[in-house]
Design a protein around this motif. Structure first.
Motif, short mmCIF file in Angstrom:
data_model
loop_
_atom_site.label_atom_id
_atom_site.label_comp_id
_atom_site.label_asym_id
_atom_site.label_seq_id
_atom_site.Cartn_x
_atom_site.Cartn_y
_atom_site.Cartn_z
N VAL A 125 -2.24 13.80 -1.91
CA VAL A 125 -0.89 13.81 -2.45
C VAL A 125 -0.18 12.55 -2.01
O VAL A 125 -0.29 12.14 -0.85
N ARG A 126 0.55 11.94 -2.93
CA ARG A 126 1.35 10.78 -2.56
C ARG A 126 2.55 11.24 -1.75
O ARG A 126 3.32 12.09 -2.19
N ALA A 127 2.70 10.69 -0.55
CA ALA A 127 3.79 11.10 0.34
C ALA A 127 5.07 10.40 -0.07
O ALA A 127 5.08 9.26 -0.50
N CYS A 128 6.19 11.11 0.06
CA CYS A 128 7.51 10.56 -0.28
C CYS A 128 7.98 9.66 0.84
O CYS A 128 7.72 9.91 2.01
N ALA A 129 8.72 8.62 0.48
CA ALA A 129 9.32 7.74 1.48
C ALA A 129 10.46 8.49 2.18
O ALA A 129 11.26 9.15 1.52
N LEU A 159 -9.92 6.97 -4.10
CA LEU A 159 -11.07 7.53 -4.80
C LEU A 159 -12.26 7.72 -3.86
O LEU A 159 -13.11 8.57 -4.09
N GLU A 160 -12.31 6.90 -2.78
CA GLU A 160 -13.35 7.08 -1.77
C GLU A 160 -13.25 8.46 -1.13
O GLU A 160 -14.24 9.09 -0.82
N VAL A 161 -12.01 8.91 -0.92
CA VAL A 161 -11.80 10.22 -0.30
C VAL A 161 -12.12 11.32 -1.29
O VAL A 161 -12.85 12.26 -0.98
N HIS A 204 -2.42 4.86 4.52
CA HIS A 204 -1.81 3.82 3.71
C HIS A 204 -2.95 3.13 2.96
O HIS A 204 -3.81 2.49 3.60
N CYS A 205 -2.99 3.28 1.65
CA CYS A 205 -4.10 2.71 0.89
C CYS A 205 -3.71 2.52 -0.57
O CYS A 205 -2.66 2.96 -1.02
N SER A 206 -4.59 1.86 -1.28
CA SER A 206 -4.42 1.70 -2.72
C SER A 206 -5.00 2.93 -3.42
O SER A 206 -5.82 3.65 -2.85
N PRO A 207 -4.59 3.17 -4.66
CA PRO A 207 -5.19 4.30 -5.40
C PRO A 207 -6.71 4.19 -5.53
O PRO A 207 -7.41 5.19 -5.52
N LYS A 208 -7.21 2.96 -5.63
CA LYS A 208 -8.65 2.77 -5.73
C LYS A 208 -9.36 3.23 -4.45
O LYS A 208 -10.41 3.86 -4.50
N MET A 212 0.84 -1.19 0.00
CA MET A 212 0.00 0.00 0.00
C MET A 212 0.88 1.25 0.00
O MET A 212 1.97 1.25 0.54
N VAL A 213 0.36 2.28 -0.58
CA VAL A 213 1.09 3.53 -0.74
C VAL A 213 0.64 4.51 0.34
O VAL A 213 -0.52 4.52 0.75
N LEU A 214 1.57 5.34 0.80
CA LEU A 214 1.24 6.36 1.80
C LEU A 214 0.80 7.63 1.09
O LEU A 214 1.52 8.16 0.25
N TYR A 215 -0.38 8.12 1.45
CA TYR A 215 -0.92 9.37 0.91
C TYR A 215 -1.15 10.34 2.04
O TYR A 215 -1.50 9.95 3.15
N GLU A 216 -0.98 11.62 1.74
CA GLU A 216 -1.36 12.67 2.67
C GLU A 216 -2.59 13.35 2.09
O GLU A 216 -2.58 13.82 0.96
N VAL A 217 -3.64 13.39 2.89
CA VAL A 217 -4.90 14.00 2.48
C VAL A 217 -5.09 15.27 3.30
O VAL A 217 -5.07 15.23 4.53
#
Length: 102
Positions: free
Chosen positions: A97-101, A78-80, A71-75, A1-6
């Motif tokens: 935004v996709r957060a950087c590692a 889309l809920e957010v 931490h979620c999938s791109p799909k 899963m990818v880390l995103y900042e919302v």
């Protein structure tokens, strides 16, 4: 899963702060249902907007800012993004935004 900042921008004021808890509860439940993990939620407080946001016939010049690490999938993300329906009157804008590692 990818880390995103919302980043959520909601209406400022006491009435909208009461609407924020049900908004976040529903948002987190939708994310958990898709297998996402909420890592952190931070309130940045009330700030002046760089420009006015006109929503439902009212001009807004101040807003409450919140940061949510997920931490979620791109799909699941889309809920957010797609959850900007009229029942969320307190929510003005949402930025994902996709957060950087680190």
């Amino acid at each position: 899963m990818v880390l995103y900042e919302v980043i959520l921008v909601t209406q400022a004021g006491e009435a909208s702060s009461k609407l924020f808890k049900p908004l976040m509860t529903k948002l987190c439940q939708n994310l958990w249902r898709t297998g996402a993990q909420v890592a952190d939620l931070q309130a940045w407080g009330q700030r002046d907007l760089a420009y006015r946001i006109r929503k439902q016939g009212v001009n807004h010049y101040h807003a409450q800012y919140y940061s949510l690490l997920v931490h979620c999938s791109p799909k699941a993300l889309l809920e957010v993004k797609g959850d900007d329906r009229p029942q969320h009157r307190s929510r003005a804008r949402c930025l994902c935004v996709r957060a950087c590692a680190r």
